[in-house]
Design a protein around this motif. Structure first.
Motif, PDB file in Angstrom:
ATOM      1  N   VAL A  52       0.565  -1.402   0.063  1.00  0.00           N
ATOM      2  CA  VAL A  52      -0.330  -0.128  -0.180  1.00  0.00           C
ATOM      3  C   VAL A  52       0.718   1.278   0.035  1.00  0.00           C
ATOM      4  N   PHE A  53       0.537   2.424  -0.712  1.00  0.00           N
ATOM      5  CA  PHE A  53       0.812   3.794  -0.850  1.00  0.00           C
ATOM      6  C   PHE A  53      -0.488   4.643   0.242  1.00  0.00           C
ATOM      7  N   ILE A  54       0.169   5.356   0.897  1.00  0.00           N
ATOM      8  CA  ILE A  54      -0.572   5.805   1.818  1.00  0.00           C
ATOM      9  C   ILE A  54      -0.827   7.336   1.478  1.00  0.00           C
ATOM     10  N   GLU A  55      -1.941   7.930   0.948  1.00  0.00           N
ATOM     11  CA  GLU A  55      -1.770   9.814   0.634  1.00  0.00           C
ATOM     12  C   GLU A  55      -1.636   9.976   2.634  1.00  0.00           C
ATOM     13  N   LYS A  56      -1.262  11.365   3.189  1.00  0.00           N
ATOM     14  CA  LYS A  56      -0.984  11.577   4.293  1.00  0.00           C
ATOM     15  C   LYS A  56      -2.372  11.871   4.057  1.00  0.00           C
ATOM     16  N   PRO A  57      -2.134  11.912   5.166  1.00  0.00           N
ATOM     17  CA  PRO A  57      -1.703  11.650   6.846  1.00  0.00           C
ATOM     18  C   PRO A  57      -2.068   9.819   6.477  1.00  0.00           C
ATOM     19  N   MET A  58      -1.209   9.520   7.076  1.00  0.00           N
ATOM     20  CA  MET A  58      -1.374   7.899   6.930  1.00  0.00           C
ATOM     21  C   MET A  58      -2.279   6.956   7.881  1.00  0.00           C
ATOM     22  N   ALA A  59      -3.213   8.399   9.070  1.00  0.00           N
ATOM     23  CA  ALA A  59      -3.902   8.048   9.803  1.00  0.00           C
ATOM     24  C   ALA A  59      -4.088   9.223  10.691  1.00  0.00           C
ATOM     25  N   LEU A  60      -5.549   9.087  11.498  1.00  0.00           N
ATOM     26  CA  LEU A  60      -5.387   9.790  12.404  1.00  0.00           C
ATOM     27  C   LEU A  60      -4.989   9.707  13.303  1.00  0.00           C
ATOM     28  N   THR A  61      -5.052   8.723  14.241  1.00  0.00           N
ATOM     29  CA  THR A  61      -4.253   8.295  15.390  1.00  0.00           C
ATOM     30  C   THR A  61      -2.414   7.468  14.801  1.00  0.00           C
ATOM     31  N   GLY A  62      -1.846   7.825  16.362  1.00  0.00           N
ATOM     32  CA  GLY A  62      -0.736   6.681  15.982  1.00  0.00           C
ATOM     33  C   GLY A  62      -0.983   5.240  16.177  1.00  0.00           C
ATOM     34  N   ASP A  63      -2.611   5.302  16.978  1.00  0.00           N
ATOM     35  CA  ASP A  63      -2.506   3.659  17.311  1.00  0.00           C
ATOM     36  C   ASP A  63      -2.963   3.101  15.720  1.00  0.00           C
ATOM     37  N   ASP A  64      -3.859   3.542  14.991  1.00  0.00           N
ATOM     38  CA  ASP A  64      -4.594   3.353  13.860  1.00  0.00           C
ATOM     39  C   ASP A  64      -2.722   3.342  13.316  1.00  0.00           C
ATOM     40  N   CYS A  65      -1.970   4.317  13.392  1.00  0.00           N
ATOM     41  CA  CYS A  65      -0.605   3.921  12.550  1.00  0.00           C
ATOM     42  C   CYS A  65      -0.396   2.581  12.695  1.00  0.00           C
TER      43      CYS A  65
END
Length: 89
Positions: A52-65
């Motif tokens: 996967v190539f994820i556009e930023k932000p990678m996720a909304l929380t550190g836990d989701d990252c």
């Protein structure tokens, strides 16, 4: 300048992400959805054996990252985050 119309003949079209992820012709998925959808879409793609190539932000929380990275590690997949400035000349 205005863009040109290009032919999409021969391009595969899918009704759902699930249907697309079942395709063996796809190696990598560029996730450019609204940010709140990044985590679930990335994990779903990874679990279908896609990088996967994820556009930023990678996720909304550190836990989701961390969830995305853990899924990638468990499935031996790549996760790349689109920080476009390094790609500019």
């Amino acid at each position: 300048p205005p863009g040109e119309q290009i032919s999409l003949d021969g391009i595969d079209v899918f009704e759902t992400q699930e249907e697309m992820l079942k395709s063996t012709d796809i190696d990598v998925v560029d996730i450019c959805l609204p940010p709140h959808l990044h985590t679930a879409s990335a994990i779903q793609a990874i679990e279908h054996g896609k990088d996967v190539f994820i556009e930023k932000p990678m996720a909304l929380t550190g836990d989701d990252c961390r969830r995305v990275l853990d899924a990638a590690k468990a499935n031996q997949r790549l996760v790349m985050v689109a920080h476009v400035l390094p790609y500019m000349g």
